[in-house]
Design a protein around this motif. Structure first.
Motif, PDB file in Angstrom:
ATOM      1  N   SER A  68       6.018 -78.859  50.838  1.00  0.00           N
ATOM      2  CA  SER A  68       6.448 -77.692  50.045  1.00  0.00           C
ATOM      3  C   SER A  68       6.933 -78.122  48.656  1.00  0.00           C
ATOM      4  N   ASP A  69       7.416 -77.121  47.909  1.00  0.00           N
ATOM      5  CA  ASP A  69       7.973 -77.406  46.587  1.00  0.00           C
ATOM      6  C   ASP A  69       9.425 -77.844  46.761  1.00  0.00           C
ATOM      7  N   GLY A  70       9.706 -79.108  46.504  1.00  0.00           N
ATOM      8  CA  GLY A  70      11.057 -79.634  46.712  1.00  0.00           C
ATOM      9  C   GLY A  70      11.883 -79.640  45.443  1.00  0.00           C
ATOM     10  N   THR A  71      11.394 -78.976  44.383  1.00  0.00           N
ATOM     11  CA  THR A  71      12.084 -79.068  43.083  1.00  0.00           C
ATOM     12  C   THR A  71      13.553 -78.642  43.184  1.00  0.00           C
ATOM     13  N   GLU A  72      13.781 -77.491  43.863  1.00  0.00           N
ATOM     14  CA  GLU A  72      15.142 -76.959  43.895  1.00  0.00           C
ATOM     15  C   GLU A  72      16.073 -77.889  44.675  1.00  0.00           C
ATOM     16  N   LEU A  73      15.560 -78.381  45.796  1.00  0.00           N
ATOM     17  CA  LEU A  73      16.341 -79.287  46.632  1.00  0.00           C
ATOM     18  C   LEU A  73      16.650 -80.583  45.869  1.00  0.00           C
ATOM     19  N   PHE A  74      15.616 -81.086  45.203  1.00  0.00           N
ATOM     20  CA  PHE A  74      15.766 -82.305  44.406  1.00  0.00           C
ATOM     21  C   PHE A  74      16.845 -82.110  43.333  1.00  0.00           C
ATOM     22  N   ASP A  75      16.762 -80.956  42.648  1.00  0.00           N
ATOM     23  CA  ASP A  75      17.722 -80.679  41.577  1.00  0.00           C
ATOM     24  C   ASP A  75      19.145 -80.569  42.104  1.00  0.00           C
ATOM     25  N   GLN A  76      19.271 -80.001  43.323  1.00  0.00           N
ATOM     26  CA  GLN A  76      20.621 -79.849  43.897  1.00  0.00           C
ATOM     27  C   GLN A  76      21.240 -81.212  44.181  1.00  0.00           C
ATOM     28  N   VAL A  77      20.418 -82.171  44.645  1.00  0.00           N
ATOM     29  CA  VAL A  77      20.962 -83.439  45.124  1.00  0.00           C
ATOM     30  C   VAL A  77      21.050 -84.490  44.023  1.00  0.00           C
ATOM     31  N   HIS A 281      11.115 -75.459  20.813  1.00  0.00           N
ATOM     32  CA  HIS A 281      11.950 -75.072  19.674  1.00  0.00           C
ATOM     33  C   HIS A 281      12.396 -73.617  19.820  1.00  0.00           C
ATOM     34  N   HIS A 282      13.627 -73.347  19.423  1.00  0.00           N
ATOM     35  CA  HIS A 282      14.201 -72.000  19.435  1.00  0.00           C
ATOM     36  C   HIS A 282      14.111 -71.361  20.829  1.00  0.00           C
ATOM     37  N   SER A 283      14.543 -72.146  21.843  1.00  0.00           N
ATOM     38  CA  SER A 283      14.522 -71.618  23.213  1.00  0.00           C
ATOM     39  C   SER A 283      15.901 -71.719  23.820  1.00  0.00           C
ATOM     40  N   LEU A 284      16.183 -70.770  24.673  1.00  0.00           N
ATOM     41  CA  LEU A 284      17.420 -70.798  25.452  1.00  0.00           C
ATOM     42  C   LEU A 284      17.006 -71.150  26.875  1.00  0.00           C
ATOM     43  N   ILE A 285      17.433 -72.325  27.341  1.00  0.00           N
ATOM     44  CA  ILE A 285      16.920 -72.832  28.610  1.00  0.00           C
ATOM     45  C   ILE A 285      18.083 -73.039  29.576  1.00  0.00           C
ATOM     46  N   PRO A 286      17.982 -72.542  30.815  1.00  0.00           N
ATOM     47  CA  PRO A 286      19.069 -72.833  31.768  1.00  0.00           C
ATOM     48  C   PRO A 286      19.243 -74.343  31.883  1.00  0.00           C
ATOM     49  N   ARG A 287      20.496 -74.810  31.886  1.00  0.00           N
ATOM     50  CA  ARG A 287      20.729 -76.266  31.851  1.00  0.00           C
ATOM     51  C   ARG A 287      20.094 -76.964  33.042  1.00  0.00           C
ATOM     52  N   LYS A 288      20.078 -76.263  34.190  1.00  0.00           N
ATOM     53  CA  LYS A 288      19.519 -76.904  35.385  1.00  0.00           C
ATOM     54  C   LYS A 288      18.010 -77.123  35.235  1.00  0.00           C
TER      55      LYS A 288
END
Ligand code: FAD
Ligand code: NAD
Length: 540
Positions: A68-77, A281-288
């Motif tokens: 599966s997509d583990g991106t969120e889990l990876f980011d949490q840990v 450039h000129h973007s507002l990006i969630p820090r996570k």
């Protein structure tokens, strides 16, 4: 190191004989067993089966994302781990793009937040996706993009606005709103020039902005300014049209949330345009969702503090503005036998005393670290081998600690174990100088032996000098001569130590050390009726 050796052995770790493939969601789902385990991270699929036995968190942890997509889990840990480098030999390919998901992406785009490509959105942002035409006008040579008259008109407006706003005559919104990408609350920027200077002004539209909130890096013609706005980063990223000098100044007008970055031109000529837009450039990006940005810092000095802990001083490049806020950490990166290894470290001040005498200068270029060298560790022996003048990459700061936790604080308790003392250094400094309501600071410092205690004599001197500070050392493996406190963190030690001055006094307990120490400490603090809001634990 064993894993790095395996990746260099030339063994086929994906089972695809060096081919890269496009992976559909259906295909990904099929590879969900320990001996056939594919995981997607940010749109790229890795065969992690050969890595199973090397994963520090264990096989079961990896299996949570199998197929599966583990991106969120990876980011949490451990969002900071450089998986691209660690797993490069395990790369199977990238996720196939589904045309239908384009719609979702556009919806997201409407919310004006950039999220890097991955399964969820299917495509990677290209730079052209993130520019509003108005911003392009601001950056590009007008005549190529828009009519000369319009260009002159906008330029005149900007000039007039710059002049008038400098004189304090024009409401700020007049021009910034014209330049805003979307909505009145979206941050915006603008620029103006004199013969010798170019000023880039960022309008955050937030009041709680200070010099810690802005990080500027300029390398050759690339200019990058990250502004931290709540949980997002507002990024200005420009290829400058002309050369500028190495140093620049940064000014924050807190009352209106405006930041001014003043660049010095190399030649005193008029710039027709600021430059061309670069990625995001000129973007507002969630820090996570942002990757960590690294710059190369030079090792200036290294000094023994205990038998295994050293004080490292790194110097930021002259064309970087960065201040690490209290309680936050950064990541240091080194290439170890061709693999990039990243570990977190918490900057400290040069000594417990220096900053009491001389406050940190806004443009302070030196960053200090207290780092324990583990002879069998992966990163620290390599760091210790660096010579004065060598370079190490350092990320922008991260962390959840907020200075507002100190508001109206009366009693501050610090529980530190080993190098878990590092976040306490700046906290001690701040607490004793900047919290007017503070009555008492108590530090309980857990170590194995007396020789392990970092800055013991400085702590004792400080406690002698400032009667609000009490320091207690607790040793888990003392010699027979030790007549102080002994043992591990325990209910008996804490209940005696953590006495509130008054029943209702405003209290904060900060805790940091090895994970089992911190976890046990938090449990004990809850048992002693400290609320969640009264505890801050430091973790990655
Ligand atoms: P590692 O390779 O991680 O090894 C550390 C020890 O564990 C060694 O003794 C090694 O032999 C042993 N070990 C490794 N793997 C295993 C295994 N599988 N089984 C048994 N033993 C094993 N540290 C500081 O010194 N100063 C700081 O300011 C600091 N700040 C930090 C901030 C944060 C937010 C966090 C999370 C950590 C911080 N650390 C700090 C710790 C730092 O990030 C590293 O973990 C530390 O430097 C060890 O790195 P290393 O690669 O040298 O050792
Ligand atoms: P260490 O092994 O020298 O131990 C120091 C003390 O911690 C011991 O004397 C003991 O009192 C306590 N301790 C150790 N293991 C324990 C356990 N299992 N249960 C209860 N108490 C225990 O410590 P060190 O080698 O200096 O390691 C410091 C740790 O702090 C590292 O794990 C590091 O990652 C962590 N750290 C975290 C941050 C952060 O999250 N911001 C910052 C700095 C350090």
């Amino acid at each position: 190191m064993d894993w790095i050796r395996l990746t260099k052995s030339g063994k086929d770790l994906t089972g695809l004989k060096g081919r890269l493939i496009e992976v559909t969601e259906e295909e990904l789902k099929k590879h969900n067993k320990k001996d056939d385990c594919w995981i997607c991270i940010r749109g790229f699929v890795y065969n992690v089966s050969p890595y199973m036995e090397y994963h520090p968190g264990g096989e079961d942890e990896l299996m949570r994302a199998a197929g599966s997509d583990g991106t969120e889990l990876f980011d949490q840990v451990h969002r900071w781990v450089n998986y691209e480098s660690m797993l490069k030999e395990c790369l199977v390919g990238r996720m196939a793009v589904k045309p239908a998901v384009l719609k979702d992406y556009r919806e997201e785009e409407k919310k004006v937040l950039n999220v890097k490509g991955g399964i969820k959105y299917g495509i990677q942002h290209s730079t052209s996706d993130v520019f509003s035409p108005v911003t392009s006008c601001n950056l590009d040579p007008g005549p190529y993009k828009i009519g000369t008259h319009l260009h002159i008109y906008i330029f005149s407006c900007l000039f007039l606005w710059a002049y008038l706003s400098l004189c304090g005559m024009l409401p700020k919104s007049q021009v910034t709103d014209t330049l805003a990408k979307e909505g009145p609350n979206y941050p915006s920027y603008d620029w103006f020039q004199t013969d010798s200077l170019v000023t880039i002004a960022i309008y955050t539209k937030q009041k709680d902005i200070n010099l810690d909130s802005i990080i500027v890096d300029r390398q050759d013609d690339s200019f990058r300014a990250e502004t931290i706005i709540k949980d997002c980063l507002y990024l200005i990223h420009i290829g400058l049209s002309r050369e500028v000098q190495e140093d620049f100044s940064v000014r924050v007008i807190e009352s209106v949330g405006k930041i001014e970055i003043v660049l010095k031109k190399k030649e005193n000529t008029s710039w027709n345009f600021l430059g061309h837009p670069l990625e995001n450039h000129h973007s507002l990006i969630p820090r996570k969702d942002t990757g960590l940005y690294y710059r190369k810092c030079q090792l200036i000095s290294k000094e023994d503090v205990t038998h295994d802990t050293r004080l490292f001083c790194l110097m930021l490049p002259p064309s970087t503005h960065l201040q690490v806020p209290i309680g936050q950490h950064v990541y240091l990166k080194l290439s170890i036998t061709g693999t990039e290894i990243v570990k977190p470290y918490t900057p400290v001040s040069g000594s417990l005393f220096s900053e009491f005498k001389e406050p940190v200068l806004p443009n302070n270029k030196y960053i200090y670290f207290l780092i324990k060298i583990y002879p069998t560790g992966l990163f620290t022996p390599e760091l210790d081998r660096l010579q004065i003048g060598d370079f190490v990459s350092m990320s922008s700061p991260e962390g959840t600690f907020k200075i507002s936790e100190f508001q109206e604080l009366e009693d501050l308790f610090l529980l530190a174990a080993g190098t878990g003392f590092t976040p306490m250094v700046k906290i001690l400094n701040y607490a004793l100088t900047d919290i007017p309501t503070l009555r008492k600071v108590k530090l309980m410092f857990f170590n194995k032996t007396e020789d392990d205690i970092i800055w013991r004599s400085q702590l004792e001197k400080l406690a002698f000098k400032d009667k609000r500070l009490d320091v207690e050392f607790v040793l888990s493996a003392p010699t027979s001569e030790w007549n102080g406190k002994q043992g591990h963190i325990s209910p008996a030690l804490l209940s005696e130590f953590l006495k509130r001055n008054l029943d209702k006094s405003r209290v904060l307990v900060c805790i940091c050390g090895p994970v089992p120490f911190t976890e046990q400490g938090i449990r004990l603090l809850h048992d002693l009726n400290f609320s969640k809001n009264e505890i801050h634990s430091f973790t990655a």
